[in-house]
Design a protein around this motif. Structure first.
Motif, short mmCIF file in Angstrom:
data_model
loop_
_atom_site.label_atom_id
_atom_site.label_comp_id
_atom_site.label_asym_id
_atom_site.label_seq_id
_atom_site.Cartn_x
_atom_site.Cartn_y
_atom_site.Cartn_z
N PRO A 86 0.80 -1.23 0.00
CA PRO A 86 0.00 0.00 0.00
C PRO A 86 0.83 1.28 0.00
O PRO A 86 0.36 2.31 -0.50
CB PRO A 86 -0.83 -0.12 1.29
CG PRO A 86 -0.88 -1.59 1.57
CD PRO A 86 0.42 -2.14 1.09
N ASP A 87 2.04 1.23 0.55
CA ASP A 87 2.84 2.46 0.64
C ASP A 87 3.85 2.59 -0.49
O ASP A 87 4.87 3.26 -0.36
CB ASP A 87 3.55 2.57 1.99
CG ASP A 87 4.54 1.43 2.23
OD1 ASP A 87 4.48 0.42 1.49
OD2 ASP A 87 5.37 1.55 3.15
N VAL A 88 3.58 1.98 -1.62
CA VAL A 88 4.47 2.08 -2.77
C VAL A 88 4.49 3.52 -3.29
O VAL A 88 3.47 4.22 -3.28
CB VAL A 88 4.02 1.11 -3.90
CG1 VAL A 88 2.60 1.43 -4.36
CG2 VAL A 88 4.97 1.16 -5.08
N LEU A 89 5.66 3.95 -3.73
CA LEU A 89 5.78 5.23 -4.42
C LEU A 89 5.58 4.99 -5.91
O LEU A 89 6.28 4.17 -6.52
CB LEU A 89 7.15 5.85 -4.17
CG LEU A 89 7.36 6.43 -2.76
CD1 LEU A 89 8.83 6.77 -2.54
CD2 LEU A 89 6.49 7.67 -2.54
N ILE A 90 4.62 5.69 -6.50
CA ILE A 90 4.35 5.57 -7.93
C ILE A 90 4.62 6.95 -8.53
O ILE A 90 3.88 7.90 -8.30
CB ILE A 90 2.90 5.13 -8.20
CG1 ILE A 90 2.61 3.80 -7.48
CG2 ILE A 90 2.66 4.99 -9.70
CD1 ILE A 90 1.17 3.35 -7.57
N ALA A 91 5.72 7.03 -9.27
CA ALA A 91 6.23 8.32 -9.74
C ALA A 91 5.99 8.48 -11.23
O ALA A 91 5.80 7.50 -11.97
CB ALA A 91 7.72 8.43 -9.43
N ILE A 92 6.01 9.73 -11.67
CA ILE A 92 5.83 10.04 -13.09
C ILE A 92 6.43 11.41 -13.37
O ILE A 92 6.54 12.24 -12.47
CB ILE A 92 4.32 10.02 -13.43
CG1 ILE A 92 4.07 9.79 -14.92
CG2 ILE A 92 3.63 11.29 -12.95
CD1 ILE A 92 2.64 9.42 -15.25
N ASP A 93 6.85 11.62 -14.61
CA ASP A 93 7.29 12.95 -15.07
C ASP A 93 6.09 13.63 -15.73
O ASP A 93 5.88 13.50 -16.93
CB ASP A 93 8.42 12.83 -16.09
CG ASP A 93 9.75 12.47 -15.46
OD1 ASP A 93 10.37 13.37 -14.88
OD2 ASP A 93 10.16 11.30 -15.56
N GLU A 94 5.30 14.33 -14.96
CA GLU A 94 4.15 15.04 -15.51
C GLU A 94 4.35 16.52 -15.22
O GLU A 94 3.96 17.03 -14.18
CB GLU A 94 2.84 14.53 -14.91
CG GLU A 94 1.60 15.05 -15.61
CD GLU A 94 1.55 14.66 -17.08
OE1 GLU A 94 1.15 15.51 -17.90
OE2 GLU A 94 1.90 13.50 -17.42
N GLU A 95 4.97 17.21 -16.19
CA GLU A 95 5.29 18.62 -16.02
C GLU A 95 4.24 19.53 -16.64
O GLU A 95 4.29 20.75 -16.47
CB GLU A 95 6.66 18.93 -16.64
CG GLU A 95 7.81 18.12 -16.05
CD GLU A 95 9.13 18.39 -16.74
OE1 GLU A 95 9.22 19.34 -17.55
OE2 GLU A 95 10.09 17.64 -16.47
N GLY A 96 3.30 18.96 -17.40
CA GLY A 96 2.48 19.80 -18.26
C GLY A 96 3.35 20.25 -19.42
O GLY A 96 4.53 19.94 -19.52
N GLY A 97 2.77 21.00 -20.35
CA GLY A 97 3.57 21.50 -21.45
C GLY A 97 4.17 20.40 -22.29
O GLY A 97 3.50 19.42 -22.65
N ASP A 98 5.46 20.54 -22.59
CA ASP A 98 6.11 19.64 -23.54
C ASP A 98 6.47 18.28 -22.94
O ASP A 98 6.78 17.35 -23.69
CB ASP A 98 7.37 20.30 -24.10
CG ASP A 98 7.06 21.54 -24.92
OD1 ASP A 98 5.87 21.81 -25.15
OD2 ASP A 98 7.99 22.25 -25.32
N VAL A 99 6.48 18.16 -21.62
CA VAL A 99 6.82 16.88 -20.99
C VAL A 99 5.57 16.36 -20.29
O VAL A 99 5.18 16.82 -19.22
CB VAL A 99 7.98 17.04 -19.99
CG1 VAL A 99 8.26 15.71 -19.29
CG2 VAL A 99 9.23 17.52 -20.72
N THR A 100 4.93 15.40 -20.94
CA THR A 100 3.71 14.80 -20.40
C THR A 100 3.75 13.31 -20.62
O THR A 100 4.20 12.83 -21.66
CB THR A 100 2.45 15.40 -21.06
OG1 THR A 100 1.29 14.75 -20.53
CG2 THR A 100 2.46 15.24 -22.58
N ARG A 101 3.30 12.58 -19.64
CA ARG A 101 3.13 11.13 -19.77
C ARG A 101 1.65 10.78 -19.84
O ARG A 101 1.25 9.93 -20.63
CB ARG A 101 3.79 10.40 -18.60
CG ARG A 101 5.25 10.78 -18.35
CD ARG A 101 6.18 10.39 -19.48
NE ARG A 101 7.56 10.71 -19.16
CZ ARG A 101 8.33 11.54 -19.86
NH1 ARG A 101 7.85 12.15 -20.94
NH2 ARG A 101 9.58 11.76 -19.50
#
Length: 485
Positions: free
Chosen positions: A64-79
């Protein structure tokens, strides 16, 4: 020598892995049960919202305490929106508007999107001060070239994200904005005294710390006056003495991807890079995008070896895991879901548009999109005006392979709108635009980092400060070319 299970669990607790595919493989779930801190998701893991929620639920079911990360900057860098382009403008557009309340609201919306999808760590915002016009990796990811402007928007972005219950990670410490090379490909050098860093590059990080950012990401850049011959990621002077002691940061220091050449080559491999980063004061190791069980095991083995041979102390390893666990615990606090206007990002992008010259007499143009490359951080994400056009003809060309005569012949009496990114950087692109504008009615739409260059004879120069879906719609609207939606 047999592996101490407790030491193995600690070593795993410092790592953010990754995996291929739209569902988690067995090894990715198993390693979570054995102590792996978490996983970073990329565009290749995401098809649509229901699938993404199913994937994050799957990861959370393992622990349950897993870190789920992403590069979501908006603009030109979106996943999240890698198939269409982001519905939010990026930092450069927000900096151009210079309304910290807007920045906070946009980042709160991004945070709400992430929280709704089950993501709890955003590897954003980028708070580098982009002082090099030809910076190949930061550019429109930056709020601007003024340290104080970037600082106030850094604080606003962190506040917005974390109000949604998503941990922020301000990057790339101590500042990647003055580089003209990409740390994915080599180790850039910023050869300035520490006094310049403190005045030019570090104020946004101080602001992010003051705003309570739970994470700060390291840069794989060399600053000889601070880091010596190696990158900041391996520098105790940077991560411990400067960031923690001088700036008072108490959260998790997160590395940029250790597979990047700025780190892996400098260390002699990803495992050795992990040990050097931990010893310097890093807590959470982004391994990279190309990760499998064997790589995680190799990094784990090297960390354990580092403890045994004295490169790394057990106390330092325990401290890192405790910080990562504290960040994960913070993200588990109940936060009421927040609704936001789906049109928010488009309205923000309209406020960022800048028009020089006149758009009169540019009706029913030929739209010409100039091919451009993409950075590794951006990936291949659609950009431009095409999704928003009202039937207006568009062609896509490579500037070096195209003559102004051929475009003028195709346009006939119609004006031409040239759409590009970083149009000032390539001589062939500048020459094509200038020669075409000398004999034809031309407007230029710049969707990359703007420079001082302007084609003298162009009727208009439109700057969007980014190439997201929202930026493209704002530009098409400014030109009167949008279809009914």
């Amino acid at each position: 020598m047999p592996i101490d299970p407790g030491l193995r669990r600690l070593a795993l607790g410092t790592q953010l892995a990754a995996f291929a595919g739209k569902s988690a493989p067995e090894w990715a779930l198993r390693l979570l049960t054995e102590g792996l801190a978490g996983h970073t998701l990329f565009g290749t893991n995401i098809a649509e919202p229901v699938q993404l929620t199913r994937l994050t639920d799957e990861l959370r079911s393992a622990r349950p305490d897993v870190l789920i990360a992403i590069d979501e900057e908006g603009g030109d860098v979106t996943r999240l929106a890698h198939r269409t382009g982001s519905p939010y403008p990026g930092n450069a557009a927000l900096g151009a508007v210079d309304d910290p309340d807007l920045t906070r609201t946009v980042y709160a919306a991004i945070g709400a999107d992430l929280a709704g999808a089950g993501v709890n760590l955003d590897l954003a915002p980028t708070v580098d001060v982009n002082t090099a016009d030809d910076n190949p990796i930061i550019g429109t990811r930056s709020f601007g070239a003024d340290p104080l402007l970037v600082a106030r928007h850094a604080a606003a972005a962190v506040t917005g994200l974390q109000a949604a219950g998503v941990a922020a990670c301000a990057k790339h410490f101590p500042g990647h904005g003055a580089t003209t090379t990409d740390s994915h490909l080599e180790l850039p050098t910023v050869d300035v005294p520490l006094s310049v860093l403190r005045e030019r590059d570090l104020p946004p990080f101080a602001a992010a710390v003051a705003a309570g950012s739970l994470g700060i990401m390291t840069a794989h850049i060399r600053v000889p006056a601070l880091t010596g011959a190696g990158p900041a990621t391996f520098s105790r002077a940077a991560l411990t003495d400067l960031l923690r002691v001088d700036y008072g940061f108490r959260g998790a220091v997160i590395t940029d991807a250790l597979e990047m050449k700025g780190a892996a080559v400098a260390a002699g491999g990803i495992g050795r890079a992990a040990v050097l980063a931990l010893a310097a004061g890093a807590d959470l190791l982004c391994i990279g995008a190309r990760v499998d069980a064997a790589l995680v095991e190799a990094v784990t083995a090297e960390i354990i070896a580092g403890v045994r041979d004295g490169r790394l102390t057990p106390d330092r390893l325990e401290e890192a895991v405790e910080r990562n666990a504290a960040m994960a615990a913070w993200t588990r606090r109940p936060v009421p879901p927040a609704a936001h206007d789906p049109a928010l990002g488009y309205a923000a992008a309209r406020r960022a548009i800048r028009v020089e010259g006149t758009l009169a007499d540019l009706t029913e143009p030929l739209v010409v999109q100039l091919e451009s490359g993409h950075s590794i951080a951006e990936g291949r994400v659609p950009w431009g005006l095409r999704p928003h056009l009202n039937g207006t003809e568009q062609v896509t060309v490579v500037a070096a392979d195209t003559s102004p005569e051929s475009l003028a012949e195709r346009a006939g009496p119609r004006p031409i709108v040239l759409v590009g990114r970083h149009t000032h950087r390539a001589e062939a692109t500048r020459a094509l635009i200038e020669r075409l504008a000398a004999g034809h009615a031309v407007a230029v739409v710049e969707m990359g980092w703007p420079s001082a260059w302007r084609p003298a004879a162009a009727r208009a120069f439109v700057t969007t400060y980014g190439a997201s879906h929202a930026n493209g719609r704002a530009a098409a609207e400014a030109l009167g070319l949008t279809r009914d939606i």
